[in-house]
Write an enzyme that holds these catalytic residues in place. Structure first.
Site, short mmCIF file in Angstrom:
data_model
loop_
_atom_site.label_atom_id
_atom_site.label_comp_id
_atom_site.label_asym_id
_atom_site.label_seq_id
_atom_site.Cartn_x
_atom_site.Cartn_y
_atom_site.Cartn_z
N HIS A 62 -2.34 4.71 3.51
CA HIS A 62 -3.56 5.12 3.01
C HIS A 62 -3.55 6.18 2.12
O HIS A 62 -2.38 7.16 2.39
CB HIS A 62 -4.84 5.63 3.95
CG HIS A 62 -6.12 5.59 3.29
ND1 HIS A 62 -6.45 6.82 2.28
CD2 HIS A 62 -7.13 4.77 3.29
CE1 HIS A 62 -7.87 6.55 2.04
NE2 HIS A 62 -8.05 5.27 2.46
N HIS A 117 -6.74 -2.50 -2.04
CA HIS A 117 -8.12 -1.79 -1.78
C HIS A 117 -8.97 -2.54 -0.74
O HIS A 117 -8.56 -2.86 0.15
CB HIS A 117 -8.77 -1.13 -3.21
CG HIS A 117 -10.00 -0.65 -2.93
ND1 HIS A 117 -10.22 0.28 -2.03
CD2 HIS A 117 -10.91 -0.25 -4.13
CE1 HIS A 117 -11.26 0.85 -2.49
NE2 HIS A 117 -11.73 0.80 -3.50
N ASP A 162 -9.22 -1.51 7.04
CA ASP A 162 -9.11 -2.99 6.96
C ASP A 162 -8.56 -3.55 8.10
O ASP A 162 -8.63 -4.76 8.18
CB ASP A 162 -8.56 -3.30 5.52
CG ASP A 162 -9.38 -2.70 4.45
OD1 ASP A 162 -8.82 -1.89 3.66
OD2 ASP A 162 -10.72 -3.24 4.46
C1 SDX Z 1 -8.78 0.95 1.30
O1 SDX Z 1 -9.00 5.31 -1.32
C2 SDX Z 1 -9.82 4.85 -0.37
O2 SDX Z 1 -10.20 5.61 0.27
C3 SDX Z 1 -9.60 3.34 -0.02
C4 SDX Z 1 -10.40 2.67 0.98
C5 SDX Z 1 -11.92 3.09 0.97
O3 SDX Z 1 -12.61 3.08 2.03
O4 SDX Z 1 -12.33 2.93 -0.10
O5 SDX Z 1 -9.87 3.41 2.31
C6 SDX Z 1 -10.18 1.43 1.47
O6 SDX Z 1 -8.43 0.42 0.18
C7 SDX Z 1 -7.81 1.04 2.57
C8 SDX Z 1 -6.46 0.52 2.03
C9 SDX Z 1 -6.33 -0.90 2.04
N1 SDX Z 1 -5.04 -1.43 1.51
C10 SDX Z 1 -3.97 -1.81 2.48
O7 SDX Z 1 -3.94 -1.79 3.71
C11 SDX Z 1 -2.78 -2.23 1.63
C12 SDX Z 1 -1.53 -2.03 2.32
N2 SDX Z 1 -1.32 -0.42 2.08
C13 SDX Z 1 -0.71 -0.29 0.89
O8 SDX Z 1 -0.63 -1.01 -0.12
C14 SDX Z 1 -0.63 1.44 0.55
O9 SDX Z 1 -0.84 1.84 1.80
C15 SDX Z 1 -1.92 2.23 -0.03
C16 SDX Z 1 -2.12 1.26 -1.42
C17 SDX Z 1 -3.44 1.96 0.97
C18 SDX Z 1 -1.71 3.51 -0.31
O10 SDX Z 1 -0.70 3.60 -1.13
P1 SDX Z 1 -0.24 4.73 -1.93
O11 SDX Z 1 -1.18 6.15 -1.47
O12 SDX Z 1 -0.10 4.64 -3.38
O13 SDX Z 1 1.29 5.14 -1.40
P2 SDX Z 1 2.57 4.54 -1.75
O14 SDX Z 1 2.25 3.02 -2.31
O15 SDX Z 1 3.35 5.49 -2.72
O16 SDX Z 1 3.31 4.25 -0.45
C19 SDX Z 1 3.92 5.48 0.17
C20 SDX Z 1 5.27 4.85 0.79
C21 SDX Z 1 6.13 3.96 -0.37
O17 SDX Z 1 7.50 4.01 0.17
P3 SDX Z 1 8.45 4.92 -0.66
O18 SDX Z 1 8.22 4.47 -2.34
O19 SDX Z 1 7.91 6.17 -0.55
O20 SDX Z 1 9.90 4.71 -0.03
O21 SDX Z 1 4.95 4.25 1.88
C22 SDX Z 1 5.13 2.78 1.69
C23 SDX Z 1 5.59 2.54 0.06
O22 SDX Z 1 6.52 1.58 -0.15
N3 SDX Z 1 4.01 2.00 2.05
C24 SDX Z 1 4.07 0.96 2.93
C25 SDX Z 1 3.02 0.35 3.15
N4 SDX Z 1 1.94 1.40 2.37
C26 SDX Z 1 2.56 2.38 1.86
N5 SDX Z 1 5.00 0.10 3.46
C27 SDX Z 1 4.73 -0.92 3.92
N6 SDX Z 1 3.53 -1.31 4.36
C28 SDX Z 1 2.48 -0.67 4.07
N7 SDX Z 1 1.39 -1.17 4.32
#
Ligand code: SDX
Length: 431
Positions: free
Chosen positions: A309, A268, A367
Site C-alpha cells: 500500500h 487500485h 483487497d
Molecule cells: C487500494 O491509495 C489507497 O488508499 C488505495 C486503497 C483505497 O482504499 O482507496 O487502499 C485501495 O488500491 C489498495 C491497493 C490494492 N492494490 C494491490 O493490492 C496491487 C498490489 N500492490 C501494489 O501494486 C502496490 O503495493 C501498490 C500499488 C498498492 C502501492 O505501490 P507504491 O506505493 O507505488 O509502492 P511501489 O510500487 O513503489 O512498491 C515499493 C516496493 C517496490 O519494490 P522496489 O522497486 O522498491 O524494489 O515494493 C514492491 C515494489 O516492487 N512491491 C511489491 C508489491 N507491492 C509493492 N512487490 C511484490 N508484490 C507486491 N504486491
C-alpha cells in the site's frame, strides 16, 4: 486555510535568495510545506505519483500508515465496523457527525426513496454486449446520469449537491445489480423500500420475479460491512480523480464516473478481482512458494495482489476486519475449508515471514480478503470492483462536496519537460 505552525522551511538554491516557506500544521499527522512561492521564483517541485504531496486540506478521513490507523471524522474504522452501518457511516462522512436517531431514520428513508432509476436507463443497458465488463457498464451508466437529473446540476447550490449525493449513494447498488442481471440475461429487480441498504442490494442481485427472496442476515451484515470498509480512504487515486475532475466545475455524475474509471485499475480497486484470479492461478498451497518468488523477482512484473500500500506500512486495519468477516461468512455457509481461503491464509503467513515483504513493509490490504467474502456470497469476480465502487461512492461525493464547500482552484499540475527544445519544421522531402 490551515493553521500556520511556528516552524518555517527555508530553501536556498545555488546560493540564490533564501525562500522562507510557510509550514502548516494539521490536527494530527505530518505538517505540510506551502511551496506556492516556488513558481514565481522559476521552479516547480517534482513528485511523480504524489508520494510526498498533499493535494488539499481535508477533514473527512485520516490514515496513519505506520500505525495502521484509519479514522473517519475521528472515529476508528474498527469501531465503525463493529457498531455502525454503511448508511450511518455515509451520514458521518458527508455531514461530519454521527446522526441522532431522528437524523438517521430520516437519512435512511431519504436514501431508500431514491433507489429507483429512470426507466429509460433500463434501455441504456441494452446497448451493451451481454459479456461487457460490469465496470465498463457502470462507467457509462453513471456518466449518463447527468442526462437525467438536470434539476440538480448547479454545483454552487448546496441543496443541489446534497440531492446529487442522495441520488448517487442510493442508485449505485441498483445500477450495480442491473449490470449483473444484464450480464446473465435475467430481468432487473426493482429495489424494495422494506429492505436495508445491503439486503436490498443482495435482493436486486440474487432475487428473481418467480419466487420470494429470503434475506440471509449474516450475508447482509457482511455485505454492509464490505460497503462500510470501502467507504473512504483519503486522497487515493480515484478520489483524487474525482477532486481533479470536480475542480473544473464538472457535474457530480461526471466526477463519480471519473472516479469509477480510476478505481478500475488492478493497482487500485481492481486488485480485489486480481486477488481472486491470483489465488485461482496458484490453485494449491504447494505452488505458493513459486508465486512468492515471482513477486520478489525484479525482472518479473508479477506482484502479490492484495499486498502492499502507498500509505500503510503496517497492517491495513480494514484487512483485519475483512479477515474476521471472511471467517464469519465461510462458517455461516459451511465453507470453512474453502480451498481459496486456505491458500490465502497460507500465503499471508508465508509473505509476512519473508524478508522481502518484511523489509518493504508489504502487508495485506483491504483487497486481500474482500474477494473471498464476495465469492462466498456468490458474487462473480467481475463484479468485485463494482462492489468497491458502490462502497466508495460516499467517499468520492463527500470529498467532491468538501471541495465545493470552500474556495478552490482548478487542478493544473506542472511538469519537468525533457523533450526537444525549439526546432524548425522539416519539409517531407528533406526527412
Ligand atoms: C487500494 O491509495 C489507497 O488508499 C488505495 C486503497 C483505497 O482504499 O482507496 O487502499 C485501495 O488500491 C489498495 C491497493 C490494492 N492494490 C494491490 O493490492 C496491487 C498490489 N500492490 C501494489 O501494486 C502496490 O503495493 C501498490 C500499488 C498498492 C502501492 O505501490 P507504491 O506505493 O507505488 O509502492 P511501489 O510500487 O513503489 O512498491 C515499493 C516496493 C517496490 O519494490 P522496489 O522497486 O522498491 O524494489 O515494493 C514492491 C515494489 O516492487 N512491491 C511489491 C508489491 N507491492 C509493492 N512487490 C511484490 N508484490 C507486491 N504486491
Amino acid at each position: 486555510m490551515p493553521d500556520k505552525s511556528d516552524s518555517k522551511a527555508t530553501l536556498t538554491i545555488d546560493g540564490g535568495p533564501t525562500l522562507e516557506l510557510p509550514v502548516y500544521q494539521g490536527t494530527i499527522g505530518p505538517d505540510v510545506i506551502d511551496i506556492s512561492q516556488l513558481t514565481p521564483n522559476g521552479r516547480f517541485t517534482f513528485d511523480p505519483g504524489f508520494v510526498s504531496t498533499a493535494s488539499c486540506e481535508s477533514q473527512i478521513t485520516f490514515i496513519d500508515g505506520g500505525k495502521g490507523v484509519l479514522l473517519h471524522r475521528g472515529y476508528p474504522i474498527e469501531q465503525l465496523a463493529k457498531h455502525s452501518s454503511h448508511l450511518e457511516t455515509c451520514y458521518l462522512l458527508i455531514y461530519g457527525e454521527l446522526p441522532t436517531e431522528a437524523q438517521k431514520a430520516e437519512f435512511e428513508y431519504t436514501i431508500s426513496r431514491h433507489t429507483m432509476v429512470h426507466e429509460q436507463l433500463s434501455t441504456f443497458y441494452s446497448g451493451f454486449r451481454r459479456d461487457a465488463h460490469p465496470m465498463a457498464i457502470l462507467c457509462g451508466v453513471v456518466g449518463a446520469l447527468s442526462a437525467f437529473y438536470h434539476d440538480s446540476l448547479d454545483i454552487s447550490d448546496e441543496k443541489h449537491r446534497e440531492i446529487a449525493a442522495f441520488r448517487l449513494i442510493a442508485k449505485m447498488p441498483t445500477l450495480a445489480a442491473m449490470s449483473y442481471k444484464f450480464s446473465i440475461g435475467q430481468p432487473f429487480m426493482y429495489p424494495r423500500n422494506d429492505l436495508s441498504y445491503a439486503e436490498n442490494f443482495l435482493y436486486m442481485m440474487f432475487g428473481n420475479p418467480c419466487e420470494d427472496y429470503q434475506v440471509n442476515h449474516v450475508l447482509a451484515r457482511a455485505m454492509d460491512r464490505i460497503f462500510l470498509l470501502h467507504a473512504d480512504h483519503e486522497q487515493n487515486a480515484s478520489t483524487s480523480a474525482v477532486r481533479l475532475t470536480g475542480s473544473s466545475g464538472a457535474n457530480p455524475f461526471a466526477c463519480i464516473a471519473a472516479g469509477i474509471a480510476a478505481l478500475w485499475g488492478p493497482s487500485h480497486g481492481g486488485a480485489n478481482e486480481a486477488v481472486l484470479e491470483m489465488l485461482e492461478e496458484i490453485g494449491d498451497e504447494s505452488r505458493i512458494d513459486e508465486f512468492v518468488a515471482k513477486a520478489k523477482d525484479k525482472n518479473d512484473p508479477f506482484r502479490l495482489m492484495g499486498f502492499g500500500h502507498r500509505v500503510y506500512k503496517n497492517f491495513d486495519p480494514r484487512a483485519k476486519v475483512m479477515k474476521e468477516t471472511a471467517d464469519e461468512v465461510l462458517t455461516e455457509l459451511g465453507l470453512e475449508d474453502d480451498p481459496l481461503l486456505k491458500i490465502a491464509k497460507r500465503l499471508e503467513t508465508i509473505a509476512l515471514e519473508d524478508d522481502y515483504f518484511v523489509q518493504k513493509k508489504l502487508y495485506p490490504n483491504v483487497d486481500f480478503y474482500s474477494g473471498i467474502i464476495l465469492k462466498a456470497i456468490g458474487i462473480p469476480t467481475s463484479m468485485f470492483t463494482v462492489i468497491f465502487a458502490v462502497g466508495r461512492t460516499v467517499g468520492w461525493i463527500a470529498h467532491w462536496n468538501e471541495m465545493h464547500s470552500a474556495p478552490y482552484k482548478i487542478g493544473r499540475p506542472r511538469q519537468l519537460y525533457t523533450g526537444y527544445p525549439t526546432r524548425d519544421y522539416q519539409p517531407i522531402n528533406t526527412r
